[in-house]
Enzyme design. Sequence first.
Site, PDB file in Angstrom:
ATOM      1  N   THR A 137      -0.416 -12.793  -0.538  1.00  0.00           N
ATOM      2  CA  THR A 137       0.235 -12.953  -1.840  1.00  0.00           C
ATOM      3  C   THR A 137      -0.866 -13.290  -2.827  1.00  0.00           C
ATOM      4  O   THR A 137      -1.834 -13.993  -2.487  1.00  0.00           O
ATOM      5  CB  THR A 137       1.291 -14.078  -1.838  1.00  0.00           C
ATOM      6  OG1 THR A 137       0.649 -15.329  -1.573  1.00  0.00           O
ATOM      7  CG2 THR A 137       2.372 -13.828  -0.788  1.00  0.00           C
ATOM      8  N   HIS A 138      -0.752 -12.767  -4.046  1.00  0.00           N
ATOM      9  CA  HIS A 138      -1.794 -12.955  -5.063  1.00  0.00           C
ATOM     10  C   HIS A 138      -3.147 -12.441  -4.578  1.00  0.00           C
ATOM     11  O   HIS A 138      -4.201 -12.906  -5.029  1.00  0.00           O
ATOM     12  CB  HIS A 138      -1.918 -14.429  -5.474  1.00  0.00           C
ATOM     13  CG  HIS A 138      -0.634 -15.071  -5.877  1.00  0.00           C
ATOM     14  ND1 HIS A 138      -0.062 -14.884  -7.118  1.00  0.00           N
ATOM     15  CD2 HIS A 138       0.206 -15.875  -5.189  1.00  0.00           C
ATOM     16  CE1 HIS A 138       1.076 -15.560  -7.191  1.00  0.00           C
ATOM     17  NE2 HIS A 138       1.272 -16.164  -6.023  1.00  0.00           N
TER      18      HIS A 138
ATOM     19  N   SER B 163     -20.849  10.466  -1.666  1.00  0.00           N
ATOM     20  CA  SER B 163     -21.513  10.298  -2.955  1.00  0.00           C
ATOM     21  C   SER B 163     -22.655  11.290  -3.079  1.00  0.00           C
ATOM     22  O   SER B 163     -23.327  11.607  -2.091  1.00  0.00           O
ATOM     23  CB  SER B 163     -22.052   8.870  -3.085  1.00  0.00           C
ATOM     24  OG  SER B 163     -22.960   8.755  -4.161  1.00  0.00           O
TER      25      SER B 163
ATOM     26  N   LYS C  63     -22.172   6.471   1.529  1.00  0.00           N
ATOM     27  CA  LYS C  63     -20.835   6.238   1.005  1.00  0.00           C
ATOM     28  C   LYS C  63     -19.780   7.102   1.698  1.00  0.00           C
ATOM     29  O   LYS C  63     -20.006   8.251   2.038  1.00  0.00           O
ATOM     30  CB  LYS C  63     -20.779   6.516  -0.503  1.00  0.00           C
ATOM     31  CG  LYS C  63     -21.565   5.562  -1.363  1.00  0.00           C
ATOM     32  CD  LYS C  63     -21.012   4.157  -1.321  1.00  0.00           C
ATOM     33  CE  LYS C  63     -19.642   4.047  -1.939  1.00  0.00           C
ATOM     34  NZ  LYS C  63     -19.620   4.367  -3.367  1.00  0.00           N
TER      35      LYS C  63
ATOM     36  N   GLU D 175      -7.576   7.233  -4.553  1.00  0.00           N
ATOM     37  CA  GLU D 175      -7.906   6.986  -5.951  1.00  0.00           C
ATOM     38  C   GLU D 175      -7.281   8.038  -6.865  1.00  0.00           C
ATOM     39  O   GLU D 175      -6.752   7.714  -7.939  1.00  0.00           O
ATOM     40  CB  GLU D 175      -9.423   6.952  -6.121  1.00  0.00           C
ATOM     41  CG  GLU D 175     -10.076   5.767  -5.419  1.00  0.00           C
ATOM     42  CD  GLU D 175     -11.598   5.806  -5.482  1.00  0.00           C
ATOM     43  OE1 GLU D 175     -12.141   6.730  -6.134  1.00  0.00           O
ATOM     44  OE2 GLU D 175     -12.241   4.934  -4.883  1.00  0.00           O
TER      45      GLU D 175
END
Length: 482
Positions: free
Chosen positions: A164-165, A286, A292, A299
Amino acid sequence: MSGGNHGDEPTRLWGARFRTPPDPALMALSRSPASHWRLIPYDIISSMAHARELERAGLLTATERGDICAMLQAILDDFTAGRIAPTEADEDIHTFVERVMTERLGPLGGKLRAGRSRNDQSANDLRLYLRHQSRRLVRGMLALQAVLIGQAEANIATIAPGFTHLQPAQPVLFAHQLLAHGQAFSRDIARLQDWDSRFSRSPLGAAALAGSAIAMHPELAAAELGYAAPTENSIDAVGNRDHVAEFLFALAMHGVHLSRLSEEIVLWSSRQFRWIALDDGFATGSSIMPQKKNADIAEITRGRSARLIGDLATMLVALKGLPLAYNRDLIEDKAAAFDAIDALTVVQPAITGLIRSMTVNVATLHRQSTEGFTLATEVADWLSRRGVPFAQAHEITGAVVRLCEERGIELEQLSAADLALVDPRLDISIKAALTPEAAVAARQGYGGTAPARVREQLGRLQQLCATQSDWCDTYRGPMPGA
């Protein structure tokens, strides 16, 4: 020029009272873009239903109706095969269909326009298209549900930290976390089902706005096209686009849910989390950093959700303040609907493949499931079950966590002396509750993260998905190319 061609002049469905032809700038603005061509099959199928209505009205003989329907089928076949297409001179798909009809059938082709208007035609074409597309999109949602369920089944015993949070909170089964997304997607499907039930009403017969003096049995055409009934009010039939706005809301909500799942995938696949490993086929790299491995699908999906929200906003703003009945502002319905549908069409298989192919790092999840004192609630619950008021139990647990932080140890590493130092009501038997397995097993209530409850939830979701799949199979409206 309300009829067919006159010499070399293009076919237009309006203009008889005009003295000069439309300016090219007007036509450039008014002409339908190529994206509207996808509605041609629905317009042709609806025209066949209208031809039968004209036969019932006595405007066509059975032979004429047969010739018109045969020609409409031929036009549909030629269009589908790419042998014909609208030209620059065709203002819209309705003009295209009538032009080809009159070129091939002569004056008989012009009879089909009686008793209808482009207003009810365009409203109907888009509604049929959306009803068809809703089934296709639901099938995409169900494919995603299937891989989520598959991953949940494979991880029914995998314990993970719940947040949570975005802070570690309590241990949960990773299957429970995955099925939380599945529950959201099931509501997305239910919204489209509810939408379809509400808008299973045919606009045909509304004509321009007042209804038709010729097409007197729109309920028959409605049944032929898979609708439950005609619309109740002819003005509302051509002047409203509630069905488009609500459809776009359902897709925007689905996009938001996809975006939330995508955000978690980005986090889970990061080097900091390491909860999952992405399959090479569903990740990118990348151009400058060879090490990467990026969750680009997640995304891009997250970004596409913004477009879906924008399409909904476009439709709502276009509708705001419009007087009844039809206004050309309503042409924005197609651009917004097409963009949302096209966005989801490429997103759905990609995100589904990503989820299906990802590998869950079970050991990493288990190790992290107790980091950040996620078992602290177990201490407070243990005290509460022994009669300590929860307000006091909360304070005692806070003191236990503070001691652990000072010592640099975890809750399960506390000794009997440590526990007694905090509060004499704490004894070593609490250690049995301070495991992630005990923590998840204790959540036995309906909808909780206990393994038995999660298995039940999984079974219910599978049954719901089967019912939702049946809904797709029982549709009787036109589904060109399906």
